[in-house]
Write a protein that holds these residues in place. Structure first.
Motif, mmCIF file in Angstrom:
data_model
loop_
_atom_site.group_PDB
_atom_site.id
_atom_site.type_symbol
_atom_site.label_atom_id
_atom_site.label_comp_id
_atom_site.label_asym_id
_atom_site.label_seq_id
_atom_site.Cartn_x
_atom_site.Cartn_y
_atom_site.Cartn_z
ATOM 1 N N ALA A 1 4.358 0.120 37.805
ATOM 2 C CA ALA A 1 4.786 1.380 37.923
ATOM 3 C C ALA A 1 5.734 1.931 36.898
ATOM 4 C CB ALA A 1 5.207 1.345 38.751
ATOM 5 N N ASP A 2 6.748 1.179 36.329
ATOM 6 C CA ASP A 2 8.177 1.030 35.707
ATOM 7 C C ASP A 2 7.061 1.535 33.918
ATOM 8 O OD1 ASP A 2 10.824 2.111 35.358
ATOM 9 O OD2 ASP A 2 11.323 -0.071 34.571
ATOM 10 N N ARG A 3 7.036 0.422 34.257
ATOM 11 C CA ARG A 3 6.166 0.990 32.403
ATOM 12 C C ARG A 3 5.881 2.279 31.770
ATOM 13 N NH1 ARG A 3 1.615 -0.649 29.156
ATOM 14 N NH2 ARG A 3 0.750 -0.703 31.184
ATOM 15 N N ILE A 4 4.286 2.248 32.985
ATOM 16 C CA ILE A 4 3.940 3.657 33.026
ATOM 17 C C ILE A 4 5.309 4.978 32.946
ATOM 18 C CG2 ILE A 4 2.673 4.425 34.035
ATOM 19 C CD1 ILE A 4 0.789 2.330 33.163
ATOM 20 N N ALA A 5 5.666 4.721 33.830
ATOM 21 C CA ALA A 5 6.650 5.954 34.254
ATOM 22 C C ALA A 5 7.181 5.780 32.875
ATOM 23 C CB ALA A 5 7.385 6.104 35.644
ATOM 24 N N GLY A 6 8.055 4.946 32.332
ATOM 25 C CA GLY A 6 8.674 5.020 30.493
ATOM 26 C C GLY A 6 8.178 5.969 30.037
ATOM 27 N N PHE A 7 6.441 6.013 30.148
ATOM 28 C CA PHE A 7 6.266 6.217 28.884
ATOM 29 C C PHE A 7 5.988 8.011 28.704
ATOM 30 C CE2 PHE A 7 2.243 3.536 29.150
ATOM 31 C CZ PHE A 7 2.978 2.440 28.228
ATOM 32 N N ALA A 8 6.660 8.682 29.587
ATOM 33 C CA ALA A 8 6.666 9.566 29.827
ATOM 34 C C ALA A 8 8.654 9.798 30.235
ATOM 35 C CB ALA A 8 6.591 9.899 31.594
ATOM 36 N N GLY A 9 9.368 8.990 29.975
ATOM 37 C CA GLY A 9 10.636 8.889 29.747
ATOM 38 C C GLY A 9 11.316 9.046 31.438
ATOM 39 N N VAL A 10 10.877 8.360 32.308
ATOM 40 C CA VAL A 10 11.551 8.092 33.434
ATOM 41 C C VAL A 10 11.320 6.569 33.826
ATOM 42 C CG1 VAL A 10 11.035 9.153 36.571
ATOM 43 C CG2 VAL A 10 9.840 10.763 34.527
ATOM 44 N N ARG A 11 12.969 6.901 34.577
ATOM 45 C CA ARG A 11 12.974 5.189 35.085
ATOM 46 C C ARG A 11 12.409 5.137 36.610
ATOM 47 N NH1 ARG A 11 16.879 2.659 37.659
ATOM 48 N NH2 ARG A 11 17.658 0.580 36.820
ATOM 49 N N LEU A 12 12.089 3.951 36.590
ATOM 50 C CA LEU A 12 12.089 4.029 38.264
ATOM 51 C C LEU A 12 12.703 2.990 38.717
ATOM 52 C CD1 LEU A 12 8.067 3.612 38.934
ATOM 53 C CD2 LEU A 12 9.711 5.950 39.480
ATOM 54 N N PRO A 13 13.845 2.884 39.519
ATOM 55 C CA PRO A 13 14.714 2.287 40.202
ATOM 56 C C PRO A 13 13.755 0.814 40.961
ATOM 57 C CG PRO A 13 15.167 3.689 41.180
ATOM 58 C CD PRO A 13 14.395 3.904 40.707
ATOM 59 N N MET A 14 13.505 -0.117 39.652
ATOM 60 C CA MET A 14 12.867 -0.925 40.903
ATOM 61 C C MET A 14 13.099 -2.109 39.948
ATOM 62 S SD MET A 14 8.876 -0.454 39.915
ATOM 63 C CE MET A 14 8.030 -1.522 39.963
ATOM 64 N N ASP A 15 12.312 -3.418 41.370
ATOM 65 C CA ASP A 15 12.699 -4.760 40.061
ATOM 66 C C ASP A 15 11.310 -5.105 40.705
ATOM 67 O OD1 ASP A 15 15.732 -5.212 39.754
ATOM 68 O OD2 ASP A 15 15.733 -5.450 42.424
ATOM 69 N N ARG A 16 11.152 -6.681 39.857
ATOM 70 C CA ARG A 16 8.932 -7.277 40.372
ATOM 71 C C ARG A 16 10.239 -8.151 40.259
ATOM 72 N NH1 ARG A 16 5.786 -6.163 36.140
ATOM 73 N NH2 ARG A 16 5.806 -8.248 35.693
ATOM 74 N N VAL A 17 9.587 -9.085 41.821
ATOM 75 C CA VAL A 17 9.793 -10.096 42.712
ATOM 76 C C VAL A 17 9.240 -11.173 42.736
ATOM 77 C CG1 VAL A 17 11.367 -11.314 43.997
ATOM 78 C CG2 VAL A 17 11.843 -9.109 43.462
ATOM 79 N N PRO A 18 9.124 -12.390 42.121
ATOM 80 C CA PRO A 18 7.629 -13.170 41.967
ATOM 81 C C PRO A 18 7.877 -14.265 43.760
ATOM 82 C CG PRO A 18 9.024 -14.531 41.253
ATOM 83 C CD PRO A 18 10.074 -12.965 41.350
ATOM 84 N N GLY A 19 6.415 -14.203 43.800
ATOM 85 C CA GLY A 19 6.041 -14.604 45.698
ATOM 86 C C GLY A 19 4.904 -15.909 45.030
ATOM 87 N N LEU A 20 5.682 -17.053 45.460
ATOM 88 C CA LEU A 20 4.224 -18.017 45.776
ATOM 89 C C LEU A 20 3.345 -17.722 47.044
ATOM 90 C CD1 LEU A 20 2.760 -20.182 44.193
ATOM 91 C CD2 LEU A 20 4.294 -21.742 45.860
ATOM 92 N N VAL A 21 1.943 -17.695 46.972
ATOM 93 C CA VAL A 21 1.080 -17.570 48.214
ATOM 94 C C VAL A 21 0.029 -18.598 48.239
ATOM 95 C CG1 VAL A 21 -0.629 -15.402 48.981
ATOM 96 C CG2 VAL A 21 1.890 -14.987 49.078
ATOM 97 N N GLY A 22 0.213 -19.537 49.254
ATOM 98 C CA GLY A 22 -1.302 -20.472 49.182
ATOM 99 C C GLY A 22 -1.941 -20.231 50.545
ATOM 100 N N GLU A 23 -2.804 -21.208 49.654
ATOM 101 C CA GLU A 23 -4.385 -21.090 50.858
ATOM 102 C C GLU A 23 -4.892 -22.336 50.788
ATOM 103 O OE1 GLU A 23 -8.095 -17.939 50.762
ATOM 104 O OE2 GLU A 23 -6.319 -17.261 51.564
ATOM 105 N N THR A 24 -5.375 -22.587 52.253
ATOM 106 C CA THR A 24 -5.734 -23.798 52.282
ATOM 107 C C THR A 24 -7.462 -23.945 52.016
ATOM 108 O OG1 THR A 24 -5.881 -23.752 54.658
ATOM 109 C CG2 THR A 24 -4.127 -24.598 53.738
ATOM 110 N N THR A 25 -7.928 -25.256 51.985
ATOM 111 C CA THR A 25 -9.161 -25.766 52.388
ATOM 112 C C THR A 25 -9.332 -25.683 53.501
ATOM 113 O OG1 THR A 25 -9.033 -28.157 52.704
ATOM 114 C CG2 THR A 25 -9.745 -26.909 50.279
#
Length: 387
Positions: free
Chosen positions: A206-230
């Motif tokens: 979203a911040d990249r998209i807003a940047g096309f219009a000169g807008v900065r969104l105060p946000m972070d990108r936080v990775p998270g691992l999600v597992g699913e079993t058989t």
């Protein structure tokens, strides 16, 4: 009839698109991947209302969680919402006190939760190893649920399409079209899409998209691992477990879904020297200690999703004076909040009047430097401990 381009086909974009189409807007959805291809398919997806602060944000989440049941009846078909109690416990004295204090506060807000003896685990989750819980008490949240997020997204988009929405996958936005200072459309590699509004529901992008219009969104990108079993039908897990090492919940097809805040805190760093286990293997090992039935399974799928997290933990919603015509919606806990945010955002755009419920979450507010949403305190604390 307003022409609205919705960027993103995750839970937020799908809900906005559905509610806009329901309101009679001419809706075009543009998605770089497929339906729920991004964060919405790599999320633990549970009702986290009990972790939300301040009280106004708790109430906002509680209202949205209730709307999941309404939407299920409204759309028909298979339900993506699965009722299950949430069971919490902690290891240390300080953490146990924190859980008790939170439960006391939540009860004062009218939240259905209780402090119980760990022996009750035999009824709530009979396949859990009793020795895995050394706490003197557990906290049980009744009335919670877990969500099948991909099914939720497909249900919303299918109905939006029946209402006339035009949905395009495999198209990455490369820019925004501006006319007289107003955002008038979206550029992709193949063409330019014009509209009266562009709704930015691109999640971590979203911040990249807003940047096309000169807008900065105060946000972070936080990775998270999600597992699913058989499939593991013998696990018979009928509760959501949030424990010091790992969180577990049921998943479709007799599977078990898992996350671990302590493992997420190490992402995307390299493994610790001498540690032979990958993050995926360590996540599954944590789950096996809690649920012995998992020892006969493997992780059939493990994905790292990137969470779009506003700096103070509260949603970013609305327009900026610097870019009229661009409406952004960025939030953590998007699955829980999608029903209400979709409804309110569609109403604002369709009727041109602000909704008071969204006033605390405007993109133009002064974003606090400290985290306001309690559900991010643990995430932030774990990451700080490893960085």
């Amino acid at each position: 009839m307003s022409r609205v381009i919705v960027l993103g086909a995750g839970v937020i974009g799908a809900s906005v698109a559905y509610h806009l189409a329901l309101a009679g807007a001419d809706v075009t959805v543009i998605e770089a991947g497929g339906p729920a291809a991004g964060t919405s398919s790599a999320t633990f997806a549970m009702d986290v209302t009990h972790l939300k602060t301040p009280v106004s944000y708790y109430e906002f989440n509680r209202r949205s969680a209730a709307l999941h049941a309404e939407l299920t009846a409204e759309l028909g078909g298979a339900s993506w919402r699965h009722a299950a109690p949430t069971v919490q416990w902690a290891d240390t004295t300080a953490e146990q006190r924190s859980l008790r204090d939170r439960a006391t506060r939540l009860r004062s807000w009218g939240h259905p939760c209780r402090i119980a003896d760990p022996a009750e685990l035999r009824e709530l989750a009979p396949t859990v190893d009793p020795g895995a819980c050394s706490a003197e008490e557990i906290v049980v949240h009744d009335g919670t649920a877990w969500y099948d997020a991909p099914l939720f997204v497909r249900s919303l988009l299918d109905r939006a399409a029946l209402l006339g929405a035009d949905i395009h996958y495999g198209l990455r936005a490369t820019g925004l079209s501006l006319d007289g200072g107003r955002v008038r459309g979206v550029r992709t590699e193949s063409r330019c899409w014009e509209g009266d509004w562009v709704v930015n529901c691109a999640g971590p992008d979203a911040d990249r998209i807003a940047g096309f219009a000169g807008v900065r969104l105060p946000m972070d990108r936080v990775p998270g691992l999600v597992g699913e079993t058989t499939p593991v039908p013998e696990a018979r897990l009928e509760a959501i477990l949030t424990t010091p090492e790992v969180d577990l919940r049921p998943a479709p097809g007799d599977r078990i879904c898992s996350i671990s805040w302590s493992i997420d805190a190490l992402l995307p760093q390299e493994p610790v020297p001498g540690d032979r286990l990958t993050p995926q293997e360590r996540l599954h090992r944590h789950g096996q200690r809690l649920l012995p039935a998992l020892r006969s399974t493997r992780l059939a799928g493990a994905r790292i999703g990137v969470r779009p997290v506003p700096t103070d933990g509260l949603p970013l919603v609305g327009t900026s004076p610097a870019a009229p015509g661009l409406y952004s919606v960025v939030t953590h806990s998007g699955v829980n909040l999608a029903p209400l945010l979709g409804r309110l955002v569609a109403d604002e755009i369709s009727h041109g009047r602000p909704r008071a419920e969204l006033a605390p979450y405007r993109v133009t507010r002064d974003v606090a430097a400290t985290v306001q949403d309690e559900s991010l305190h643990r995430m932030s604390g774990e990451r700080a401990a490893f960085h």
